[in-house]
Design a protein around this motif. Structure first.
Motif, PDB file in Angstrom:
ATOM      1  N   LEU A  29      28.066  12.636  36.116  1.00  0.00           N
ATOM      2  CA  LEU A  29      27.663  12.559  34.723  1.00  0.00           C
ATOM      3  C   LEU A  29      26.245  12.390  35.015  1.00  0.00           C
ATOM      4  O   LEU A  29      25.555  11.534  35.771  1.00  0.00           O
ATOM      5  N   MET A  30      25.352  13.435  34.448  1.00  0.00           N
ATOM      6  CA  MET A  30      23.939  13.217  34.467  1.00  0.00           C
ATOM      7  C   MET A  30      23.165  12.803  33.277  1.00  0.00           C
ATOM      8  O   MET A  30      23.714  13.159  32.303  1.00  0.00           O
ATOM      9  N   ILE A  31      22.460  11.779  33.347  1.00  0.00           N
ATOM     10  CA  ILE A  31      21.831  11.023  31.958  1.00  0.00           C
ATOM     11  C   ILE A  31      20.281  11.397  31.804  1.00  0.00           C
ATOM     12  O   ILE A  31      19.675  11.131  32.859  1.00  0.00           O
ATOM     13  N   GLU A  32      19.881  11.943  30.789  1.00  0.00           N
ATOM     14  CA  GLU A  32      18.440  12.154  30.454  1.00  0.00           C
ATOM     15  C   GLU A  32      18.039  11.401  29.148  1.00  0.00           C
ATOM     16  O   GLU A  32      18.491  11.593  28.323  1.00  0.00           O
ATOM     17  N   LYS A  33      16.899  10.755  29.355  1.00  0.00           N
ATOM     18  CA  LYS A  33      16.477   9.817  28.335  1.00  0.00           C
ATOM     19  C   LYS A  33      15.873  10.891  27.116  1.00  0.00           C
ATOM     20  O   LYS A  33      15.913  10.261  25.956  1.00  0.00           O
ATOM     21  N   ARG A  34      15.433  12.022  27.452  1.00  0.00           N
ATOM     22  CA  ARG A  34      14.774  12.814  26.397  1.00  0.00           C
ATOM     23  C   ARG A  34      15.707  13.689  25.854  1.00  0.00           C
ATOM     24  O   ARG A  34      16.891  13.723  26.389  1.00  0.00           O
ATOM     25  N   GLN A  35      15.253  14.062  24.685  1.00  0.00           N
ATOM     26  CA  GLN A  35      16.416  14.855  24.051  1.00  0.00           C
ATOM     27  C   GLN A  35      16.398  16.458  24.356  1.00  0.00           C
ATOM     28  O   GLN A  35      17.619  17.003  24.024  1.00  0.00           O
ATOM     29  N   GLU A  36      15.581  16.546  25.125  1.00  0.00           N
ATOM     30  CA  GLU A  36      15.582  18.051  25.789  1.00  0.00           C
ATOM     31  C   GLU A  36      15.260  18.108  27.296  1.00  0.00           C
ATOM     32  O   GLU A  36      14.039  17.559  27.766  1.00  0.00           O
ATOM     33  N   ILE A  37      16.010  18.592  28.075  1.00  0.00           N
ATOM     34  CA  ILE A  37      15.716  18.709  29.591  1.00  0.00           C
ATOM     35  C   ILE A  37      14.546  19.879  29.884  1.00  0.00           C
ATOM     36  O   ILE A  37      14.444  20.911  29.300  1.00  0.00           O
ATOM     37  N   GLY A  38      13.566  19.559  30.571  1.00  0.00           N
ATOM     38  CA  GLY A  38      12.501  20.325  30.908  1.00  0.00           C
ATOM     39  C   GLY A  38      11.068  20.075  30.215  1.00  0.00           C
ATOM     40  O   GLY A  38      10.207  20.640  30.574  1.00  0.00           O
ATOM     41  N   THR A  39      11.251  19.440  29.259  1.00  0.00           N
ATOM     42  CA  THR A  39       9.850  19.058  28.571  1.00  0.00           C
ATOM     43  C   THR A  39       9.759  17.387  28.638  1.00  0.00           C
ATOM     44  O   THR A  39      10.726  16.562  28.387  1.00  0.00           O
ATOM     45  N   PRO A  40       8.460  16.836  28.430  1.00  0.00           N
ATOM     46  CA  PRO A  40       7.189  17.647  28.710  1.00  0.00           C
ATOM     47  C   PRO A  40       7.083  18.015  30.241  1.00  0.00           C
ATOM     48  O   PRO A  40       7.587  17.529  31.179  1.00  0.00           O
ATOM     49  N   VAL A  41       6.220  19.117  30.320  1.00  0.00           N
ATOM     50  CA  VAL A  41       5.905  19.563  31.716  1.00  0.00           C
ATOM     51  C   VAL A  41       5.191  18.579  32.562  1.00  0.00           C
ATOM     52  O   VAL A  41       4.172  17.880  31.997  1.00  0.00           O
ATOM     53  N   GLN A  42       5.612  18.019  33.630  1.00  0.00           N
ATOM     54  CA  GLN A  42       4.968  17.059  34.465  1.00  0.00           C
ATOM     55  C   GLN A  42       4.597  17.767  35.793  1.00  0.00           C
ATOM     56  O   GLN A  42       4.536  16.781  36.854  1.00  0.00           O
ATOM     57  N   CYS A  43       4.268  18.836  35.876  1.00  0.00           N
ATOM     58  CA  CYS A  43       3.772  19.484  37.137  1.00  0.00           C
ATOM     59  C   CYS A  43       2.965  20.821  36.979  1.00  0.00           C
ATOM     60  O   CYS A  43       2.959  21.198  35.929  1.00  0.00           O
ATOM     61  N   ALA A  44       2.050  21.157  38.168  1.00  0.00           N
ATOM     62  CA  ALA A  44       1.364  22.334  38.188  1.00  0.00           C
ATOM     63  C   ALA A  44       2.106  23.558  38.101  1.00  0.00           C
ATOM     64  O   ALA A  44       1.643  24.628  38.031  1.00  0.00           O
ATOM     65  N   GLU A  45       3.451  23.401  38.505  1.00  0.00           N
ATOM     66  CA  GLU A  45       4.368  24.412  38.532  1.00  0.00           C
ATOM     67  C   GLU A  45       4.439  25.254  39.550  1.00  0.00           C
ATOM     68  O   GLU A  45       5.235  26.611  39.744  1.00  0.00           O
ATOM     69  N   ALA A  46       3.680  25.114  40.858  1.00  0.00           N
ATOM     70  CA  ALA A  46       3.845  26.091  41.962  1.00  0.00           C
ATOM     71  C   ALA A  46       4.864  25.612  42.892  1.00  0.00           C
ATOM     72  O   ALA A  46       4.889  24.415  43.212  1.00  0.00           O
ATOM     73  N   THR A  47       5.538  26.452  43.655  1.00  0.00           N
ATOM     74  CA  THR A  47       6.484  26.124  44.646  1.00  0.00           C
ATOM     75  C   THR A  47       6.543  27.029  45.628  1.00  0.00           C
ATOM     76  O   THR A  47       6.062  28.459  45.365  1.00  0.00           O
ATOM     77  N   THR A  48       7.179  26.899  46.587  1.00  0.00           N
ATOM     78  CA  THR A  48       7.398  27.841  47.802  1.00  0.00           C
ATOM     79  C   THR A  48       8.879  28.894  47.469  1.00  0.00           C
ATOM     80  O   THR A  48       9.636  28.307  46.788  1.00  0.00           O
ATOM     81  N   LYS A  49       8.886  29.859  48.406  1.00  0.00           N
ATOM     82  CA  LYS A  49      10.075  30.746  48.139  1.00  0.00           C
ATOM     83  C   LYS A  49      11.198  29.956  48.934  1.00  0.00           C
ATOM     84  O   LYS A  49      12.369  30.130  48.703  1.00  0.00           O
ATOM     85  N   ASP A  50      11.035  28.826  49.860  1.00  0.00           N
ATOM     86  CA  ASP A  50      11.873  28.045  50.451  1.00  0.00           C
ATOM     87  C   ASP A  50      12.938  27.450  49.482  1.00  0.00           C
ATOM     88  O   ASP A  50      14.053  27.006  49.713  1.00  0.00           O
ATOM     89  N   THR A  51      12.207  26.923  48.285  1.00  0.00           N
ATOM     90  CA  THR A  51      12.873  26.155  47.391  1.00  0.00           C
ATOM     91  C   THR A  51      14.051  26.868  46.870  1.00  0.00           C
ATOM     92  O   THR A  51      15.261  25.869  46.910  1.00  0.00           O
ATOM     93  N   PHE A  52      14.026  28.062  46.824  1.00  0.00           N
ATOM     94  CA  PHE A  52      15.368  28.874  46.208  1.00  0.00           C
ATOM     95  C   PHE A  52      16.535  28.861  47.192  1.00  0.00           C
ATOM     96  O   PHE A  52      17.578  29.073  46.897  1.00  0.00           O
ATOM     97  N   ASN A  53      15.887  29.103  48.388  1.00  0.00           N
ATOM     98  CA  ASN A  53      16.799  28.873  49.646  1.00  0.00           C
ATOM     99  C   ASN A  53      17.758  27.658  49.606  1.00  0.00           C
ATOM    100  O   ASN A  53      18.817  27.563  49.900  1.00  0.00           O
ATOM    101  N   ILE A  54      16.894  26.689  49.555  1.00  0.00           N
ATOM    102  CA  ILE A  54      17.608  25.239  49.379  1.00  0.00           C
ATOM    103  C   ILE A  54      18.510  25.146  48.394  1.00  0.00           C
ATOM    104  O   ILE A  54      19.606  24.487  48.413  1.00  0.00           O
ATOM    105  N   LEU A  55      18.031  25.790  47.218  1.00  0.00           N
ATOM    106  CA  LEU A  55      19.156  25.717  45.861  1.00  0.00           C
ATOM    107  C   LEU A  55      20.085  26.703  46.123  1.00  0.00           C
ATOM    108  O   LEU A  55      21.154  26.532  45.213  1.00  0.00           O
ATOM    109  N   GLU A  56      20.209  27.460  47.133  1.00  0.00           N
ATOM    110  CA  GLU A  56      21.315  28.678  47.200  1.00  0.00           C
ATOM    111  C   GLU A  56      21.167  29.557  45.777  1.00  0.00           C
ATOM    112  O   GLU A  56      22.126  29.822  45.324  1.00  0.00           O
ATOM    113  N   MET A  57      20.056  29.860  45.428  1.00  0.00           N
ATOM    114  CA  MET A  57      19.991  30.450  44.156  1.00  0.00           C
ATOM    115  C   MET A  57      18.824  31.485  44.292  1.00  0.00           C
ATOM    116  O   MET A  57      17.664  31.278  44.933  1.00  0.00           O
TER     117      MET A  57
END
Length: 390
Positions: A29-57
């Motif tokens: 079970l994942m619990i999120e305090k906000r009514q919508e996952i993903g907002t507000p943005v708390q990040c400059a939003e840049a990441t590496t290509k390795d991120t997706f290898n780790i996620l297998e995505m």
């Protein structure tokens, strides 16, 4: 209600932990305090290509705004130099994301693997018996109820109430917390495949300003300051006055730069992401570290429950593994952060003058020693932060 794992926090750390715990066959079970996952943005939003290898995505155009080939560094006097590819410590080729879409997508993928999700739900307390965390007290709208769990994963951000409830030390000194502000802006003129980093005491004292392209003239323009006289918002407002661009979103927050907390586990509990201080202290980046540690937490949860051992001794494996994976990198970044903290505007100007229009890979050690003979601290910085392939 009873689950194998309850994850508190539905952003990147929580969704990654939930995803890999669910992939391992656990009831999550994942619990999120906000009514919508993903907002507000708390990040400059840049990441590496390795991120997706780790996620297998596979990365998707649904949330990839720009492909990033390198970074342009600007000194206070306006001179700049370009780092291409992976030729700098802490930087890898990657993407600028739309986190509002990406974070929700990751939560959806977790749900598809079996994770139950409760939004607009807060955790008021932990259920602790004989020194072991074995669930949470949650509140959804006006209803409060107990949720039992063999393991609780705290992914609730820098405030990390869950870790504190369990008796872990999560306190950040004010001097270790960067104050950040960011506008998403339309009409920004910049190279669409290169990040921009600006240094200067009048621009972002103790930190830096970033401009991250998101395609079609849209960019994140933000900055972080440390121990500054004015707020991050003050300096950001001052900077964007010279940009012929229009803001469409403003986000303000803080980033912990003191390195990881002393202990990220206890009996029945693991702490991940910003809550654990798993942010790069030098540049404030956290996406790749977060998904790395989130995956480890989810997989250790599977092993722990299959072994019928959720004790502190067993869950120590989580800390041992994430420290083995990124611990040295965080320690090195903390060291370099202290070096950067002591640089003044003249230092950045000298660095830019030396590196301007140069191919980093072709710079010789001798040329560095000759040019920077009066700046020995900059010589050390170049040899260690910039990966010179001799």
């Amino acid at each position: 209600m009873k689950y194998d794992v309850v994850v508190v926090g539905g952003r990147l750390a929580g969704s990654t932990s939930s995803l890999f715990a669910s992939k391992g066959g656990l009831d999550v079970l994942m619990i999120e305090k906000r009514q919508e996952i993903g907002t507000p943005v708390q990040c400059a939003e840049a990441t590496t290509k390795d991120t997706f290898n780790i996620l297998e995505m596979d990365p998707s155009k649904k949330y990839i705004c720009a492909d990033i080939d390198g970074v342009d560094f600007y000194a206070p006097n306006g001179k700049h130099f370009r780092i291409r590819g992976n030729n700098m410590y802490g930087f890898r080729e990657g993407y600028v994301l739309e986190r509002k879409i990406f974070d929700k997508h990751l939560a959806i993928e977790s749900a598809r693997c079996g994770t139950d999700i409760m939004v607009k739900t807060t955790v008021k307390d932990l259920i602790i018996k004989n020194g072991k965390v074995c669930g949470v007290v949650a509140k959804h709208l006006d209803k409060t109820f107990d949720i039992k769990a063999d393991i609780v994963i705290a992914a609730d951000g820098i405030e990390s109430n869950i870790a504190r409830m369990a008796g872990l030390k999560t306190f950040n000194q004010i001097g270790d917390m960067a104050s950040c502000a960011q506008y998403e802006m339309v009409g920004v003129k910049m190279d669409p495949n290169y990040l921009q980093i600006h240094h200067g005491q009048n621009i972002a004292p103790g930190g830096y300003l970033w401009m991250f392209p998101k395609g079609n003239g849209v960019a994140n323009v933000g900055l972080g300051v440390l121990n500054a006289k004015e707020t991050a918002y003050y300096y950001l407002t001052k900077f964007i006055e010279k940009l012929d661009a229009t803001p469409v979103e403003l986000n303000i927050g803080g980033v912990p730069l003191s390195g990881p907390i002393e202990k990220t586990f206890s009996s029945g509990l693991m702490v991940v992401g910003d809550a654990a201080g798993q942010v790069d202290p030098m540049n404030g980046a956290g996406i790749q570290n977060t998904v790395t540690c989130g995956r480890i937490a989810g997989e250790i949860a599977v092993e722990s429950i299959e072994s019928e051992d959720t004790s502190s001794n067993y869950l120590k494996k989580y800390e041992d593994l994430w420290r083995l994976t990124i611990g040295n990198s965080l320690e090195t970044s903390l060291k370099y952060q202290k070096i950067f903290q002591n640089l003044n505007d003249d230092d950045f100007n000298v660095l830019a003058e030396f590196l301007e229009n140069k191919n980093i890979e072709s710079i010789s050690k001798l040329s560095i020693l000759k040019f920077l003979k009066d700046y020995p601290h900059l010589i050390t910085l170049l040899f260690n932060v910039f990966i010179l392939k001799q």
